[in-house]
Design a protein around this motif. Structure first.
Motif: not given
Length: 214
Positions: A82-97, A29-41
C-alpha cells in the motif's frame, strides 16, 4: 543461472522478437520468473526512484503505467505494501508470466487497482500521469517507433516518466535497438519534449523525466 541458458536457447532459435517473448511458457516461464524477480528486487536504484517519485507520499495522481512490466514485481511490491494510492496498469506481451501476475493480483486482492493488458493491443492516449519503462527499449528493433508512437502518447503533459535503457549490455540487448533510438528520432523527441528531472546513473537513458509537450 538456469535462465541464462534457457534465454539463450530461445533467443538464438527465435523466428522474431515477438515470438521470442511469446514463447516464455512452461519451464521457460518459470525460470524467467525467478530470474526477473531477483533482478528487479536487486535493482535498488529503480526501487528508490519508484519510491521517491511514484509512491503515495510523492505522487497523488490517478494512474501509473508499468510499460514492459515483466513479472511486475516492483509494481506489485508497492501495491501489496500500500505504498501507492493510484491505479496501476501493467503492460507486457502475452505469455505464461501473465498467469503468474494474475495469480499474485488475485492472491493479494489487488484487482480493484491493478490491471494487466497486452502491450501490443493497449493504445490509450493521455491515460496516465506517471509511467516507467525500465529495461525495455534495448530489447526492441523499433525502439524509436515504440517510444514515439506508443509510450510517449500515453503520458499526459506534466506527467513524469522513469526511463532506463542500458544499451548493448546483454545477449538480448540488440544493436538495432540503440541504433534505432538515436538515428530514428527517439532520442531527439526525448530531448525536445521532456525535461530531465533527475539523472539516475552514468548511462545516457537512465533518469526521471517530466513531459513538457505533446
Amino acid at each position: 543461472m538456469a535462465w541464462t541458458e534457457k534465454e539463450k536457447i530461445l533467443f538464438m532459435n527465435r523466428n522474431s522478437l515477438n515470438t521470442f517473448y511469446e514463447n516464455w511458457k512452461d519451464d521457460f516461464a518459470r525460470y524467467n520468473i525467478c530470474a526477473n524477480i531477483l533482478n528487479q528486487h536487486m535493482d535498488s536504484v529503480s526501487f528508490q526512484l519508484f519510491y521517491n517519485y511514484f509512491s503515495k507520499y510523492h505522487f497523488a495522481k490517478n494512474t501509473l503505467i508499468d510499460y514492459g512490466c515483466g513479472t511486475a514485481s516492483l509494481s506489485l511490491a508497492f501495491a501489496i505494501e500500500k505504498l501507492v494510492s493510484t491505479n496501476i496498469i501493467l503492460l507486457d506481451v502475452k505469455n505464461d508470466i501473465n498467469d503468474f501476475i494474475k495469480f499474485r493480483v488475485a492472491k493479494h486482492k489487488l484487482s480493484d487497482t491493478v490491471s494487466l493488458h497486452d502491450v501490443l493491443l493497449f493504445d490509450e492516449k493521455g491515460c496516465c500521469d506517471g509511467l516507467y519503462c525500465i529495461d525495455v527499449l534495448e530489447h526492441l528493433e523499433n525502439s524509436s517507433e515504440v517510444f514515439i508512437n506508443r509510450v510517449h502518447p500515453m503520458l499526459r503533459v506534466g506527467g513524469i516518466m522513469y526511463l532506463k535503457a542500458p544499451w548493448r549490455g546483454q545477449l538480448t540487448h540488440i544493436d538495432e535497438a540503440a541504433d534505432n533510438f538515436y538515428l530514428k528520432g527517439g532520442r531527439k523527441l526525448l530531448g525536445k519534449k521532456y525535461d530531465l528531472v533527475y539523472r539516475a546513473g552514468a548511462m545516457d537513458i537512465m533518469g526521471i523525466y517530466r513531459k513538457i509537450a505533446e
